[in-house]
Design a protein around this motif. Structure first.
Motif, PDB file in Angstrom:
ATOM      1  N   SER A 103       0.059  13.152  10.066  1.00  0.00           N
ATOM      2  CA  SER A 103       0.167  12.206   8.944  1.00  0.00           C
ATOM      3  C   SER A 103       0.784  10.891   9.399  1.00  0.00           C
ATOM      4  N   THR A 104       1.839  10.972  10.219  1.00  0.00           N
ATOM      5  CA  THR A 104       2.472   9.758  10.749  1.00  0.00           C
ATOM      6  C   THR A 104       1.484   8.943  11.564  1.00  0.00           C
ATOM      7  N   LEU A 105       0.704   9.637  12.391  1.00  0.00           N
ATOM      8  CA  LEU A 105      -0.263   8.946  13.236  1.00  0.00           C
ATOM      9  C   LEU A 105      -1.384   8.320  12.416  1.00  0.00           C
ATOM     10  N   ARG A 106      -1.766   8.974  11.325  1.00  0.00           N
ATOM     11  CA  ARG A 106      -2.814   8.391  10.459  1.00  0.00           C
ATOM     12  C   ARG A 106      -2.331   7.085   9.844  1.00  0.00           C
ATOM     13  N   TRP A 107      -1.073   7.033   9.459  1.00  0.00           N
ATOM     14  CA  TRP A 107      -0.523   5.797   8.914  1.00  0.00           C
ATOM     15  C   TRP A 107      -0.472   4.698   9.981  1.00  0.00           C
ATOM     16  N   LEU A 108      -0.009   5.067  11.175  1.00  0.00           N
ATOM     17  CA  LEU A 108       0.223   4.076  12.220  1.00  0.00           C
ATOM     18  C   LEU A 108      -1.039   3.629  12.938  1.00  0.00           C
ATOM     19  N   PHE A 109      -2.041   4.497  13.012  1.00  0.00           N
ATOM     20  CA  PHE A 109      -3.196   4.232  13.862  1.00  0.00           C
ATOM     21  C   PHE A 109      -4.509   4.124  13.089  1.00  0.00           C
ATOM     22  N   VAL A 110      -4.766   5.086  12.215  1.00  0.00           N
ATOM     23  CA  VAL A 110      -6.061   5.137  11.528  1.00  0.00           C
ATOM     24  C   VAL A 110      -6.169   4.082  10.436  1.00  0.00           C
ATOM     25  N   LEU A 111      -5.152   3.970   9.577  1.00  0.00           N
ATOM     26  CA  LEU A 111      -5.221   2.997   8.481  1.00  0.00           C
ATOM     27  C   LEU A 111      -5.354   1.560   8.981  1.00  0.00           C
TER      28      LEU A 111
ATOM     29  N   ILE B 234       0.833  -1.209   0.000  1.00  0.00           N
ATOM     30  CA  ILE B 234       0.000   0.000   0.000  1.00  0.00           C
ATOM     31  C   ILE B 234       0.866   1.257   0.000  1.00  0.00           C
ATOM     32  N   PHE B 235       1.895   1.269   0.853  1.00  0.00           N
ATOM     33  CA  PHE B 235       2.746   2.455   0.914  1.00  0.00           C
ATOM     34  C   PHE B 235       3.533   2.641  -0.378  1.00  0.00           C
ATOM     35  N   ASN B 236       4.054   1.551  -0.935  1.00  0.00           N
ATOM     36  CA  ASN B 236       4.823   1.664  -2.171  1.00  0.00           C
ATOM     37  C   ASN B 236       3.961   2.165  -3.323  1.00  0.00           C
TER      38      ASN B 236
END
Length: 624
Positions: free
Chosen positions: A555-563, A240-242
């Motif tokens: 943004s970092t927290l959205r990647w780590l927590f929300v997604l 997903i990130f790539n």
């Protein structure tokens, strides 16, 4: 000064550095001790270890131990990372590899001993409350307080052994690191292990699928399922990130606003970030799916028990029809005084079979309508070429077996008029139930074996107990192996105890997993606070605004927590859909309500964590 004294002084003088790892160990001991205390309570000695309840308690202990191992190992990894420079300096001033490994071992042993002691003391203090809550939620159990000597010994040996294993593993984590890497740990960007995760998925996933196809449900399949879940989660988030990174670069959006900093910030710690996301998603999936069942299971006990056993009592005699009729009459006389009492003799024909438990039966249209009237169901009217199928387990839609199909097709009965998966006897008593017209039943019954069961019911099915069943058995002189007498209350009590126990144990595990998620997110965010504060401090000096920094941190927290949370929510809905197909109850309505609660809770947690994380970074920047 000995190495042991040096390790002890390290912990004593800088306990703050060891605090997160210490609390993880204490919490793990506390949870395991509480489960052991419940599982070994004297009131549960009557529970067979192979029964559903016994398996639940055993699995809860195993899960708590596995969870403890992963949580402690994860905390050890971050704990050692935070002390990288200290270890490097020790190597520079002459500490040998043996001394270095012994020091780490002693530090973990000291922390483990104190964690074991405090965890057990906390368990003893809270065990009374734990048992009181369990007793109030689980009907039919007298969970009085007792001194849990056996759970205490078990906790010391098992959790102590787990801590010893982790203490032996801990030195290996840093063993291959070069001194220069340890000194400049914060300056090294992490490697992307996308190809390794892909290889792991290619190897593990086919093996897991093959074991399922072969229906090989040995211990190996569970190991491969766990490995497949972990590797697939890691691979998916990497993918997903790539893809997202590729899209941002090709579209040019990477140069808009702060996107370049956001992506670079994530890629700098990509391996840690992906691992955090995968772990959070797995734990979120378990929690979100389990909580629906935990809430819903006790709410529908009466309804679901009725799907397993539709009558107050059901009696059948397998060897003597005359004696069976007399005993049924005794039961009827005993139950007549109960409010709303009704009785029905269900006559049918069955295929001959050497196995007593295999019962393919044929029912006449008239007989079925009597049963339907007895159970307040819709009646049917079959033509001579039609048949109607009845469920036998209350879960699956009935299917016409080849054995019955070959039989009835010879009488011109070829058209299915419908089906009803609701049962007309205790679940599993009949192998198949096929209803035909009265005319065809008369013909078929001539070549089949005639049999019957006796059904007794009342207005309130829950009005009864296992003692009443035992009294009836004594009244008729029940002969085990020759006849059957089952009651609604028997299954209700079993279902009630099992589901409430699952709900209680599951609730504790869910709380543990939530704390585990918090630990994982906390570890990721706060273990790099100093490093990130230095980086952002420089960016602020060259023009990065406070509002822009807030957006980058969010943004970092959205990647780590929300997604991971949103992915887990989708997965939980898929699992709930599968559960609906396999169980007696639909959890869809409850899942909708729980989803709104999940989303609201997620929003609140996101806001709280974001504000605290941003405040921590700003405090570090402006205090420096």
């Amino acid at each position: 000064m000995t190495l042991f004294n040096f390790a002890y002084n390290n912990i004593k003088r800088d306990f703050k550095t060891y605090l997160y790892h210490f609390l993880s160990c204490v919490f793990s001991v506390f949870i395991f001790f509480l489960f052991s205390n419940l599982a070994m309570h004297p009131a549960l000695k009557i529970v067979d270890s192979g029964s559903t309840i016994g398996i639940i308690l055993f699995m809860a202990s195993i899960i708590s131990m596995l969870f403890s191992f992963v949580l402690i190992l994860y905390s050890v990894g971050n704990f050692l990372k935070n002390r990288s420079k200290q270890f490097a300096i020790l190597n520079i001033i002459g500490a040998s590899n043996g001394q270095f490994n012994t020091l780490i071992f002693f530090e973990n042993i000291i922390i483990s001993i104190f964690a074991l002691l405090i965890g057990i003391i906390m368990g003893l203090v809270f065990s009374k409350v734990f048992l009181m809550i369990a007793q109030s939620l689980i009907d039919g159990l007298n969970l009085y307080f007792y001194f849990p000597l056996t759970p205490l010994i078990l906790t010391v040996f098992l959790m102590g052994g787990l801590f010893l294993l982790i203490s032996l593993i801990a030195p290996v984590i840093l063993k291959k690191k070069k001194i220069i890497d340890l000194l400049k740990k914060e300056e090294l960007a992490e490697k992307n292990h996308f190809l390794l995760s892909l290889i792991a998925v290619i190897i593990i996933l086919p093996i897991t699928i093959y074991l399922h196809i072969q229906k090989n449900f040995s211990g190996f399949i569970y190991i491969f399922e766990i490995l497949a879940g972990i590797s697939f989660s890691y691979f998916i988030y990497n993918l997903i990130f790539n893809i997202y990174n590729f899209f941002m670069e090709k579209s040019g959006r990477i140069y808009i606003k702060n996107n370049l900093i956001k992506l670079s910030n994530f890629k700098y710690k990509i391996n840690t970030n992906i691992k955090t996301m995968a772990a959070s998603m797995i734990l979120f999936s378990i929690i979100l799916t389990s909580f629906v069942y935990i809430v819903g299971a006790p709410l529908s006990i009466s309804k679901d028990t009725q799907k397993i056993m539709p009558y107050s009592y059901m009696y059948a005699n397998w060897e003597d029809e005359v004696k069976g009729a007399k005993k049924a009459e005794l039961i009827s006389e005993e139950l007549k005084s109960i409010g709303g009492f009704k009785e029905l003799t269900i006559s049918y024909s069955k295929l001959k079979n050497k196995a007593r438990t295999v019962r393919h039966i044929i029912l006449s249209n008239t007989m079925y309508n009597e049963v339907a009237d007895f159970l307040n169901r819709e009646k049917i009217n079959l033509s001579d070429n039609e048949y109607f199928l009845i469920g036998v387990d209350g879960k699956k839609n009935p299917v016409l077996s080849d054995t019955i199909k070959d039989l009835i097709s010879g009488y011109g009965i070829t058209k299915e008029a419908g089906f009803d998966k609701k049962i007309i006897s205790i679940s599993g008593y009949f192998t198949s139930v096929t209803v035909v017209s009265d005319k065809n039943y008369e013909s078929l019954s001539q070549v089949l074996v005639k049999d019957r069961i006796y059904a007794f019911t009342q207005s309130d099915l829950t009005n009864g107990s296992i003692k009443d069943l035992e009294a009836l058995k004594n009244l008729i002189g029940f002969e085990d192996g020759k006849e059957s007498l089952m009651s609604y209350s028997l299954y209700y009590d079993i279902e009630n105890l099992t589901r409430r126990l699952v709900s209680y144990v599951g609730s504790i595990l869910c709380i543990s997993f939530l704390i585990g998620i918090a630990s994982i997110i906390y570890s990721r965010l706060y273990s790099f606070v100093d490093e990130e504060s230095k980086k952002y401090s420089i960016m602020i000096k060259i023009g990065l605004s406070k509002a822009e920094l807030k957006d980058i941190l969010a943004s970092t927290l959205r990647w780590l927590f929300v997604l991971p949370f949103m992915t887990a929510l989708v997965i939980s809905w898929i699992i709930i859909g599968i559960i609906n197909q396999l169980t007696l109850t639909s959890y869809t309505g409850l899942a909708v309500i729980c989803s709104f609660v999940y989303l609201l809770t997620e929003l609140i947690l996101y806001i709280i964590i974001k504000r605290k994380y941003q405040k921590k970074i700003f405090d570090n920047i402006y205090e420096a």
